[in-house]
Scaffold this motif. Structure first.
Motif, PDB file in Angstrom:
ATOM      1  N   TYR A 189       0.859  -1.189   0.000  1.00  0.00           N
ATOM      2  CA  TYR A 189       0.000   0.000   0.000  1.00  0.00           C
ATOM      3  C   TYR A 189       0.887   1.228   0.000  1.00  0.00           C
ATOM      4  O   TYR A 189       2.113   1.131   0.178  1.00  0.00           O
ATOM      5  CB  TYR A 189      -0.968   0.016   1.192  1.00  0.00           C
ATOM      6  N   ILE A 190       0.282   2.382  -0.211  1.00  0.00           N
ATOM      7  CA  ILE A 190       1.034   3.638  -0.277  1.00  0.00           C
ATOM      8  C   ILE A 190       0.448   4.598   0.749  1.00  0.00           C
ATOM      9  O   ILE A 190      -0.767   4.777   0.819  1.00  0.00           O
ATOM     10  CB  ILE A 190       0.970   4.248  -1.685  1.00  0.00           C
ATOM     11  N   GLU A 191       1.327   5.214   1.512  1.00  0.00           N
ATOM     12  CA  GLU A 191       0.913   6.085   2.613  1.00  0.00           C
ATOM     13  C   GLU A 191       1.394   7.516   2.367  1.00  0.00           C
ATOM     14  O   GLU A 191       2.563   7.744   2.062  1.00  0.00           O
ATOM     15  CB  GLU A 191       1.490   5.553   3.923  1.00  0.00           C
ATOM     16  N   GLY A 192       0.496   8.485   2.499  1.00  0.00           N
ATOM     17  CA  GLY A 192       0.854   9.882   2.324  1.00  0.00           C
ATOM     18  C   GLY A 192       1.340  10.502   3.620  1.00  0.00           C
ATOM     19  O   GLY A 192       0.754  10.270   4.675  1.00  0.00           O
ATOM     20  N   MET A 193       2.407  11.303   3.519  1.00  0.00           N
ATOM     21  CA  MET A 193       2.986  11.966   4.688  1.00  0.00           C
ATOM     22  C   MET A 193       3.372  13.398   4.313  1.00  0.00           C
ATOM     23  O   MET A 193       4.524  13.677   4.006  1.00  0.00           O
ATOM     24  CB  MET A 193       4.210  11.203   5.185  1.00  0.00           C
ATOM     25  N   GLU A 194       2.388  14.293   4.280  1.00  0.00           N
ATOM     26  CA  GLU A 194       2.597  15.686   3.897  1.00  0.00           C
ATOM     27  C   GLU A 194       3.255  15.775   2.521  1.00  0.00           C
ATOM     28  O   GLU A 194       2.642  15.459   1.527  1.00  0.00           O
ATOM     29  CB  GLU A 194       3.418  16.427   4.973  1.00  0.00           C
ATOM     30  N   ASP A 195       4.527  16.174   2.446  1.00  0.00           N
ATOM     31  CA  ASP A 195       5.179  16.352   1.139  1.00  0.00           C
ATOM     32  C   ASP A 195       5.737  15.055   0.567  1.00  0.00           C
ATOM     33  O   ASP A 195       6.196  15.024  -0.569  1.00  0.00           O
ATOM     34  CB  ASP A 195       6.333  17.358   1.254  1.00  0.00           C
ATOM     35  N   TYR A 196       5.719  13.984   1.365  1.00  0.00           N
ATOM     36  CA  TYR A 196       6.308  12.714   0.938  1.00  0.00           C
ATOM     37  C   TYR A 196       5.259  11.606   0.919  1.00  0.00           C
ATOM     38  O   TYR A 196       4.166  11.739   1.472  1.00  0.00           O
ATOM     39  CB  TYR A 196       7.431  12.296   1.901  1.00  0.00           C
ATOM     40  N   ILE A 197       5.612  10.512   0.278  1.00  0.00           N
ATOM     41  CA  ILE A 197       4.807   9.289   0.384  1.00  0.00           C
ATOM     42  C   ILE A 197       5.731   8.136   0.760  1.00  0.00           C
ATOM     43  O   ILE A 197       6.920   8.147   0.439  1.00  0.00           O
ATOM     44  CB  ILE A 197       4.061   8.955  -0.926  1.00  0.00           C
ATOM     45  N   LYS A 198       5.154   7.164   1.451  1.00  0.00           N
ATOM     46  CA  LYS A 198       5.850   5.920   1.756  1.00  0.00           C
ATOM     47  C   LYS A 198       5.220   4.820   0.913  1.00  0.00           C
ATOM     48  O   LYS A 198       4.011   4.595   0.979  1.00  0.00           O
ATOM     49  CB  LYS A 198       5.685   5.557   3.233  1.00  0.00           C
ATOM     50  N   ILE A 199       6.040   4.134   0.133  1.00  0.00           N
ATOM     51  CA  ILE A 199       5.554   2.996  -0.648  1.00  0.00           C
ATOM     52  C   ILE A 199       5.947   1.736   0.112  1.00  0.00           C
ATOM     53  O   ILE A 199       7.120   1.357   0.159  1.00  0.00           O
ATOM     54  CB  ILE A 199       6.152   2.999  -2.070  1.00  0.00           C
ATOM     55  N   HIS A 200       4.962   1.124   0.751  1.00  0.00           N
ATOM     56  CA  HIS A 200       5.209  -0.086   1.539  1.00  0.00           C
ATOM     57  C   HIS A 200       5.247  -1.293   0.599  1.00  0.00           C
ATOM     58  O   HIS A 200       4.358  -1.455  -0.250  1.00  0.00           O
ATOM     59  CB  HIS A 200       4.107  -0.273   2.581  1.00  0.00           C
ATOM     60  N   LEU A 201       6.267  -2.121   0.753  1.00  0.00           N
ATOM     61  CA  LEU A 201       6.478  -3.255  -0.139  1.00  0.00           C
ATOM     62  C   LEU A 201       6.244  -4.587   0.566  1.00  0.00           C
ATOM     63  O   LEU A 201       6.456  -4.714   1.772  1.00  0.00           O
ATOM     64  CB  LEU A 201       7.911  -3.222  -0.686  1.00  0.00           C
ATOM     65  N   LEU A 202       5.814  -5.569  -0.202  1.00  0.00           N
ATOM     66  CA  LEU A 202       5.618  -6.914   0.338  1.00  0.00           C
ATOM     67  C   LEU A 202       6.961  -7.591   0.598  1.00  0.00           C
ATOM     68  O   LEU A 202       7.079  -8.438   1.479  1.00  0.00           O
ATOM     69  CB  LEU A 202       4.799  -7.752  -0.642  1.00  0.00           C
ATOM     70  N   HIS A 224      11.231  -2.239   4.949  1.00  0.00           N
ATOM     71  CA  HIS A 224      11.563  -0.822   4.844  1.00  0.00           C
ATOM     72  C   HIS A 224      10.854  -0.203   3.635  1.00  0.00           C
ATOM     73  O   HIS A 224      11.155  -0.553   2.490  1.00  0.00           O
ATOM     74  CB  HIS A 224      13.074  -0.640   4.713  1.00  0.00           C
ATOM     75  N   PRO A 225       9.921   0.717   3.867  1.00  0.00           N
ATOM     76  CA  PRO A 225       9.219   1.356   2.743  1.00  0.00           C
ATOM     77  C   PRO A 225      10.139   2.296   1.970  1.00  0.00           C
ATOM     78  O   PRO A 225      11.161   2.759   2.494  1.00  0.00           O
ATOM     79  CB  PRO A 225       8.094   2.132   3.437  1.00  0.00           C
ATOM     80  N   VAL A 226       9.776   2.574   0.743  1.00  0.00           N
ATOM     81  CA  VAL A 226      10.505   3.531  -0.082  1.00  0.00           C
ATOM     82  C   VAL A 226       9.886   4.905   0.141  1.00  0.00           C
ATOM     83  O   VAL A 226       8.681   5.095  -0.056  1.00  0.00           O
ATOM     84  CB  VAL A 226      10.430   3.152  -1.575  1.00  0.00           C
ATOM     85  N   LEU A 227      10.710   5.858   0.558  1.00  0.00           N
ATOM     86  CA  LEU A 227      10.249   7.219   0.830  1.00  0.00           C
ATOM     87  C   LEU A 227      10.619   8.107  -0.343  1.00  0.00           C
ATOM     88  O   LEU A 227      11.778   8.158  -0.757  1.00  0.00           O
ATOM     89  CB  LEU A 227      10.901   7.738   2.113  1.00  0.00           C
ATOM     90  N   THR A 228       9.623   8.801  -0.917  1.00  0.00           N
ATOM     91  CA  THR A 228       9.904   9.640  -2.074  1.00  0.00           C
ATOM     92  C   THR A 228       9.110  10.941  -1.995  1.00  0.00           C
ATOM     93  O   THR A 228       8.006  10.979  -1.437  1.00  0.00           O
ATOM     94  CB  THR A 228       9.577   8.889  -3.396  1.00  0.00           C
ATOM     95  N   LEU A 229       9.684  12.017  -2.541  1.00  0.00           N
ATOM     96  CA  LEU A 229       9.052  13.330  -2.538  1.00  0.00           C
ATOM     97  C   LEU A 229       7.991  13.382  -3.634  1.00  0.00           C
ATOM     98  O   LEU A 229       8.278  13.646  -4.789  1.00  0.00           O
ATOM     99  CB  LEU A 229      10.101  14.425  -2.765  1.00  0.00           C
ATOM    100  N   MET A 230       6.757  13.111  -3.244  1.00  0.00           N
ATOM    101  CA  MET A 230       5.641  13.080  -4.183  1.00  0.00           C
ATOM    102  C   MET A 230       4.344  13.071  -3.378  1.00  0.00           C
ATOM    103  O   MET A 230       4.338  12.695  -2.209  1.00  0.00           O
ATOM    104  CB  MET A 230       5.738  11.828  -5.065  1.00  0.00           C
ATOM    105  N   SER A 231       3.265  13.496  -3.977  1.00  0.00           N
ATOM    106  CA  SER A 231       1.969  13.443  -3.307  1.00  0.00           C
ATOM    107  C   SER A 231       1.216  12.177  -3.722  1.00  0.00           C
ATOM    108  O   SER A 231       1.577  11.517  -4.699  1.00  0.00           O
ATOM    109  CB  SER A 231       1.125  14.660  -3.686  1.00  0.00           C
ATOM    110  N   LEU A 232       0.169  11.836  -2.991  1.00  0.00           N
ATOM    111  CA  LEU A 232      -0.655  10.695  -3.381  1.00  0.00           C
ATOM    112  C   LEU A 232      -1.299  10.944  -4.743  1.00  0.00           C
ATOM    113  O   LEU A 232      -1.416  10.035  -5.567  1.00  0.00           O
ATOM    114  CB  LEU A 232      -1.735  10.431  -2.325  1.00  0.00           C
ATOM    115  N   LYS A 233      -1.707  12.178  -4.974  1.00  0.00           N
ATOM    116  CA  LYS A 233      -2.288  12.518  -6.283  1.00  0.00           C
ATOM    117  C   LYS A 233      -1.264  12.308  -7.389  1.00  0.00           C
ATOM    118  O   LYS A 233      -1.578  11.786  -8.456  1.00  0.00           O
ATOM    119  CB  LYS A 233      -2.760  13.968  -6.268  1.00  0.00           C
ATOM    120  N   GLY A 234      -0.019  12.702  -7.124  1.00  0.00           N
ATOM    121  CA  GLY A 234       1.030  12.555  -8.124  1.00  0.00           C
ATOM    122  C   GLY A 234       1.346  11.116  -8.446  1.00  0.00           C
ATOM    123  O   GLY A 234       1.521  10.750  -9.612  1.00  0.00           O
TER     124      GLY A 234
END
Length: 231
Positions: free
Chosen positions: A146-159, A163-173
């Motif tokens: 699943y993908i989690e939004g955190m203000e200016d960043y998102i966490k992409i949780h992997l199976l 450790h999720p991948v943290l990237t500068l992007m919005s959920l909309k993006g």
């Protein structure tokens, strides 16, 4: 990338025109010293990238961008640091403080180019590439829990990783580069892969990984859509 400049300062317009001419990836299709006139142009023309000043008479750059129905990538230019937060709230690619150096301009263009490439239609929908810790990370779509939004960043949780991948992007993006109909937003803070949804009960989604996530009232239509797909 087709780009437009909107800035009420003649010198700022001249500098940006000169910088843009130095980058073959950029094609200047309009330069305006009036925000209202520039807004009219953007309503009827397809533009990839907008360089826009924030402090302008009659209509600020922030107000203009917020009103656009079809929003290009935006790089704000201003002499004031205080508007940075508002700029990133509108999902700006970058925020350039005047006077703008060619080196800083180049970094902003690189960011815009990377986002532009992500927006392009892909040959297949098996993976995406995001930036994390100054590296390009390839993520296989079936590995996304699943993908989690955190203000200016998102966490992409992997199976496959704790450790999720943290990237500068919005959920909309991120939704814009994910395959249509394969992922759904269920909450202001969460996106789930439709194929990972195991069950839904009491407005909570249970994923195959065992994680439970809430469905907010704004996205409650997802529940009915998911039920119809299972029928």
């Amino acid at each position: 990338m087709k780009c437009v400049i909107i800035d009420d300062e003649p010198l700022a317009l001249s500098v940006l025109e000169k910088y843009i001419a130095a980058f073959p990836v950029l094609e200047l299709v309009g330069a305006f010293d009036d925000a209202i006139e520039g807004g009219r142009f953007l309503k009827i023309n397809v533009v990839d990238l907008l360089f826009i000043d924030i402090n302008m008479p009659d209509l600020s750059g922030l107000e203009l961008v917020a009103r656009l129905e079809t929003r290009p990538m935006v790089i704000f230019t201003t002499a004031h640091k205080k508007f940075a937060y508002e700029g990133f709230e509108l999902e700006a690619v970058d925020y350039l403080l005047k006077p703008i150096t060619i080196e800083r301009f180049e970094k902003a263009v690189q960011k815009a180019t990377e986002r532009f490439e992500l927006r392009k239609p892909r040959q297949n929908d098996e993976s995406i590439v995001v930036r994390s810790e100054y590296k390009a990370i390839k993520i296989v779509l079936t590995d996304i829990a699943y993908i989690e939004g955190m203000e200016d960043y998102i966490k992409i949780h992997l199976l496959s990783s704790r450790h999720p991948v943290l990237t500068l992007m919005s959920l909309k993006g991120i939704l814009e580069i994910l395959p249509e109909n394969a992922f759904s937003r269920i909450h202001r803070s969460y996106i789930v892969p439709n194929f990972q949804v195991k069950s839904i009960q009491n407005k909570k989604v249970k994923l195959s990984s065992g994680v439970e996530l809430p469905v907010s009232d704004s996205y409650v239509d997802f529940i009915e859509q998911w039920k119809r797909q299972q029928a």
